[in-house]
Design an enzyme around this catalytic site. Structure first.
Site, short mmCIF file in Angstrom:
data_model
loop_
_atom_site.label_atom_id
_atom_site.label_comp_id
_atom_site.label_asym_id
_atom_site.label_seq_id
_atom_site.Cartn_x
_atom_site.Cartn_y
_atom_site.Cartn_z
N ARG A 189 7.28 3.87 -1.14
CA ARG A 189 6.68 4.94 -1.96
C ARG A 189 7.14 6.33 -1.56
O ARG A 189 6.35 7.28 -1.53
CB ARG A 189 5.14 4.89 -1.88
CG ARG A 189 4.50 3.76 -2.64
CD ARG A 189 4.39 4.09 -4.12
NE ARG A 189 4.04 2.90 -4.88
CZ ARG A 189 2.81 2.52 -5.15
NH1 ARG A 189 1.79 3.25 -4.78
NH2 ARG A 189 2.60 1.42 -5.84
N ARG A 194 3.29 10.72 -5.70
CA ARG A 194 2.41 11.86 -5.95
C ARG A 194 2.26 12.85 -4.81
O ARG A 194 1.71 13.93 -5.01
CB ARG A 194 1.03 11.34 -6.37
CG ARG A 194 1.02 10.89 -7.83
CD ARG A 194 -0.30 10.25 -8.20
NE ARG A 194 -0.46 9.01 -7.46
CZ ARG A 194 -1.46 8.16 -7.63
NH1 ARG A 194 -2.40 8.42 -8.48
NH2 ARG A 194 -1.52 7.06 -6.91
N ARG A 206 4.61 14.08 -13.71
CA ARG A 206 3.44 13.28 -14.10
C ARG A 206 2.48 14.07 -14.98
O ARG A 206 1.73 13.49 -15.77
CB ARG A 206 2.70 12.79 -12.84
CG ARG A 206 3.22 11.49 -12.31
CD ARG A 206 2.74 10.29 -13.14
NE ARG A 206 1.43 9.86 -12.72
CZ ARG A 206 0.38 9.77 -13.50
NH1 ARG A 206 0.45 10.14 -14.76
NH2 ARG A 206 -0.76 9.33 -13.04
N ASP A 213 8.44 -0.47 -11.03
CA ASP A 213 7.23 -1.09 -10.51
C ASP A 213 7.34 -2.60 -10.54
O ASP A 213 8.04 -3.14 -11.41
CB ASP A 213 6.00 -0.64 -11.31
CG ASP A 213 4.72 -0.91 -10.53
OD1 ASP A 213 4.37 -0.07 -9.69
OD2 ASP A 213 4.11 -1.98 -10.73
N TYR A 215 -1.90 -10.21 -9.80
CA TYR A 215 -2.26 -9.12 -10.73
C TYR A 215 -2.45 -9.67 -12.14
O TYR A 215 -3.34 -9.24 -12.88
CB TYR A 215 -1.17 -8.04 -10.75
CG TYR A 215 -1.33 -7.01 -9.66
CD1 TYR A 215 -2.15 -5.89 -9.85
CD2 TYR A 215 -0.69 -7.16 -8.44
CE1 TYR A 215 -2.30 -4.96 -8.84
CE2 TYR A 215 -0.85 -6.22 -7.43
CZ TYR A 215 -1.65 -5.13 -7.64
OH TYR A 215 -1.83 -4.19 -6.65
#
Ligand code: CP3
Length: 357
Positions: free
Chosen positions: A28, A32, A41, A77, A159
């Site tokens: 990552r 953010r 974003r 992703d 998931y």
């Protein structure tokens, strides 16, 4: 030399060779905690960013403009595969990923099976990732290694079955399905495995030089169940990818699976922060597997003395392994990570010299 990747330190370490400095990248590393990421974003939703190669390539390169990292990981992703297989994905603000409908019955699985049987069409749907790879490649400093990735089929399946990230009721639906409908679970794993192999092939054809498989939830199952229901699929994907490029196997909460990772023989074992890296290095001594990891990402919130002490200990332990070491965090960078801490870590790793022989 310029046309070969032999000189890239990250690939040298992945092959178990000695390197001039410790290679590093961060899970990552794009995200953010970077204001330039947040700026994008504020104008686009996450899925649009993944699916738009001009944006995804820019985001991939952002951390490399700030820090001298040895690897660039493609901004994408692990859940884009099921999305391309007919189970629409969305990202809910402050909640995370969500599938339009969970996969829990034979009828739910049908659509995935049909898509897995039509591999070219699924891979075509994911061609935006290949385009991102090509774009990044054309802008990349020649010393930097281009890293591709996919989710390991169990993590992606969990998931899909839960319909979202695991909640407090940890993996309830996933385990119910595994224990009560094992054949259905195996079919789901087979579908994801086939598509994952083709997806990695596509990334490699576009210019990826090493791949990481993210098995973030390997600790969710008892080791015996992991071995029965997941390991054979991991093995198949790793062997397949290794025909072309080195493979890194990251195991989240995987302490119970050390002997299995040794048997899987990835080129690199990505160690999560919950493990004692020194102990893992002892267990991998004599293997031909390099190690990667494993600083707790939350240490980047601590003061510099604490961070330095823990980082140095991690680097001493990692470099004690004779068959290659890559520094990384033991899981992803979190959104509030202070940028100064990332800079401190990168500089210290790059200039690190072992104190012990
Ligand atoms: O490492 C990188 O910089 C490469 C890009 C990358 C992302 N996700 C971007 C992303 C990678 C390798 C992943 C893998 C991934 N995605 C995993 C395995 C690794 C892990 O963390 O365990 C998992 C489980 C996912 C599923 C996923 N995607 C979650 C749980 C979330 C929400 C997390 C959050 O922070 O809100 C995502 C969205 C996502 N994927 C973001 C990023 C940068 C955040 C998107 C945003 O809100 O801007």
């Amino acid at each position: 030399m310029p046309n070969s990747s032999n000189h890239k330190v990250l690939l040298q370490a992945a092959r178990g060779e000695k390197t001039t400095h410790i290679p590093l990248w961060l899970m990552r590393q794009a995200g953010r905690y970077l204001p330039e990421y947040r700026e994008y974003r504020s104008r686009h939703d996450t899925l649009t960013m993944f699916k738009t190669p001009t944006i995804a390539s820019e985001i991939t390169l952002q951390p490399l403009r700030r820090f001298p990292l040895d690897g660039a990981i493609i901004y994408a992703d692990i859940l884009l595969i099921p999305d391309a297989m007919g189970i629409p994905l969305s990202f809910i603000e402050k909640e995370g990923p969500r599938f339009a409908h969970p996969v829990r019955t034979a009828a739910d699985l049908k659509i995935l099976e049909q898509n897995a049987a039509n591999l070219d069409s699924v891979i075509n749907q994911l061609s935006y990732v290949g385009e991102t790879v090509s774009r990044v490649k054309s802008h990349l400093n020649p010393d930097v290694t281009l890293i591709g990735f996919a989710g390991a089929p169990f993590t992606v399946a969990s998931y899909l079955i839960e319909g979202r990230g695991p909640s407090k009721n940890d993996f309830f639906e996933t385990k119910k399905l595994i224990f009560n409908q094992p054949q259905l679970f195996h079919t789901l794993m087979e579908c994801l495995t086939e598509v994952t192999m083709a997806y990695l092939d596509m990334q490699i054809a576009a210019g990826i030089e090493i791949v990481q498989l993210f098995e973030s939830w390997s600790g969710a199952l008892a080791p015996t169940h992991y071995r029965e229901f997941c390991l054979p699929y991991m093995q198949k994907i790793i062997k397949h990818a290794q025909k072309k490029v080195p493979a890194i196997c990251f195991m989240g909460q995987g302490a119970g699976l050390i002997s299995d990772v040794l048997a899987l023989k990835p080129n690199v074992f990505g160690v999560d922060w919950r493990q004692d890296l020194g102990k893992v290095a002892n267990q991998f001594h004599g293997s031909k597997i390099a190690l990667q990891g494993n600083l707790d990402p939350l240490l980047l919130y601590s003061n510099q003395d604490v961070l330095q002490k823990n980082l140095d200990a991690c680097l001493e332990q990692g470099t004690a392994h004779p068959h290659g070491y890559i520094f990384n965090l033991g899981h992803g960078c979190t959104p509030e990570t202070p940028i100064e801490s990332v800079k401190f870590v990168v500089d210290r790793v790059k200039s690190f010299k072992r104190t012990t022989a």
